[in-house]
Write an enzyme that holds these catalytic residues in place. Structure first.
Site, PDB file in Angstrom:
ATOM      1  N   HIS A 150       0.834  -1.208   0.000  1.00  0.00           N
ATOM      2  CA  HIS A 150       0.000   0.000   0.000  1.00  0.00           C
ATOM      3  C   HIS A 150       0.866   1.256   0.000  1.00  0.00           C
ATOM      4  CE1 HIS A 150      -3.434   2.522   0.608  1.00  0.00           C
ATOM      5  NE2 HIS A 150      -3.071   2.893   1.829  1.00  0.00           N
ATOM      6  N   ASP A 178      -3.488   9.113   3.451  1.00  0.00           N
ATOM      7  CA  ASP A 178      -3.682   7.702   3.140  1.00  0.00           C
ATOM      8  C   ASP A 178      -5.020   7.571   2.419  1.00  0.00           C
ATOM      9  OD1 ASP A 178      -3.976   4.985   3.053  1.00  0.00           O
ATOM     10  OD2 ASP A 178      -3.646   4.643   5.192  1.00  0.00           O
ATOM     11  N   CYS A 197      -3.991   3.074  -5.003  1.00  0.00           N
ATOM     12  CA  CYS A 197      -3.343   3.838  -3.934  1.00  0.00           C
ATOM     13  C   CYS A 197      -2.136   4.622  -4.441  1.00  0.00           C
ATOM     14  CB  CYS A 197      -2.938   2.927  -2.781  1.00  0.00           C
ATOM     15  SG  CYS A 197      -1.903   1.521  -3.261  1.00  0.00           S
TER      16      CYS A 197
END
Length: 341
Positions: free
Chosen positions: A231, A248, A300
């Site tokens: 991630h 995030d 991401c």
């Protein structure tokens, strides 16, 4: 036998028409016509009002997203952005003109030549071919490496780091237009916290003035790409606003650790490079909650790059998941041209 005249019943239409009735009927007709004209005018005013409100709303949104440059427009329409059949970008000449009229730089549509360039680079026949080489970073991008910019793929280090190099060069070309930023590559944070934990010595030579040409503390914003397992997230040292920021596109719950590591790094960096002690106890520690968030398990990296792109422009994060296909295509084009716009 006498004939009796037959008398028929009168209807309303049989009544003799007097001059007063004629005047009344004429008045009613004029009144009705006036009412119709008034209603048409009212509807026109209402439609104009709605249109003006929509335009005002779009202008208001543009003013909110532009911080660094007041004449930059941030309205955009993403309905015609995306990949078709995996990699063909939908852009017609008419749609392009409309998009150019309403879109700012972050959403500039690709032309037919640029779309063809990307499609060719992503084709099977170019998988083994080196498409571009970036001298300053010594990064080579092959057709295979570029495949990560197709939909539903995770970004790799080479594509991510080359794009960050292009952002650095963009800033150098036009320093008045962008914040003065430093873009760490994807290996920096891994080195900083690898092994037994935080280790400044592992990265102390990354930022000498001889290498950078400037002092890190003089930058407005310092970007720290972070890769945790599979991630991508982003750490930001914001010298302008004296705060440490963590973004995030999902919630992984590790922001506090990263914020503390960045704060400690800045203190050590300033002390080693300038022999000064900097107090960051009053600096903010911000986990950005109002941010664009991904709705899948593979975008991401693209969200992280766009966080960096928009912040370096001085723009708020006015994009969403639906813009990701467009951003993937645009990033591929910019890498192939070795120029970030």
């Amino acid at each position: 036998m006498a004939l009796v005249p037959k008398i028929r019943n009168r209807t309303i239409s049989d009544k003799p028409v007097s001059s007063s009735c004629t005047r009344t009927s004429s008045f009613r007709q004029r009144l009705l016509a006036s009412c119709k004209r008034f209603l048409r005018f009212k509807l026109l005013v209402r439609a104009s009002s709605v249109s003006l409100k929509k335009k005002a709303a779009r202008c208001s949104q543009s003013q909110q997203v532009v911080k660094h440059n007041d004449d930059r427009i941030e309205e955009h329409s993403s309905s015609n952005r995306g990949f078709k059949d995996g990699n063909n970008f939908l852009v017609s000449s008419t749609e392009t003109k409309k998009l150019v009229a309403f879109c700012g730089e972050p959403f500039q549509p690709l032309n037919e030549e640029e779309v063809a360039l990307v499609n060719s680079a992503l084709s099977k026949r170019n998988r083994k071919k080196i498409l571009v080489s970036h001298k300053n970073s010594n990064i080579d991008i092959s057709g295979e490496t570029l495949q990560c910019l197709r939909p539903n793929q995770w970004l790799n280090d080479d594509v991510t780091n080359l794009y960050l190099e292009l952002l650095k060069e963009r800033q150098t070309r036009d320093p008045q237009k962008y914040f003065k930023c430093h873009f760490f590559n994807t290996f920096f944070y891994v080195k900083l916290v690898s092994g037994s934990g935080y280790n400044y010595k592992a990265v102390s030579r990354w930022t000498t003035k001889r290498k950078l040409g400037y002092d890190l503390i003089d930058c407005d914003i310092i970007f720290v790409p972070i890769h945790i397992d599979i991630h991508w997230t982003l750490g930001v040292i914001n010298n302008r606003e004296r705060k440490f920021v963590y973004l995030d596109s999902l919630f992984t719950g590790v922001g506090h650790t990263i914020l503390n590591a960045m704060a400690k790094y800045l203190v050590d960096e300033v002390k080693q490079k300038s022999q000064k002690n900097i107090d960051v106890s009053s600096w903010g520690m911000e986990y950005v909650e109002e941010r664009p968030q991904q709705q899948n398990g593979y975008d991401c990296g693209m969200f992280m790059l766009k966080y960096i792109d928009f912040y370096s422009r001085g723009l708020s994060l006015q994009f969403s998941q639906k813009d990701m296909p467009y951003f993937r295509l645009r990033t591929a084009k910019e890498i192939l041209r070795l120029r970030a716009d």
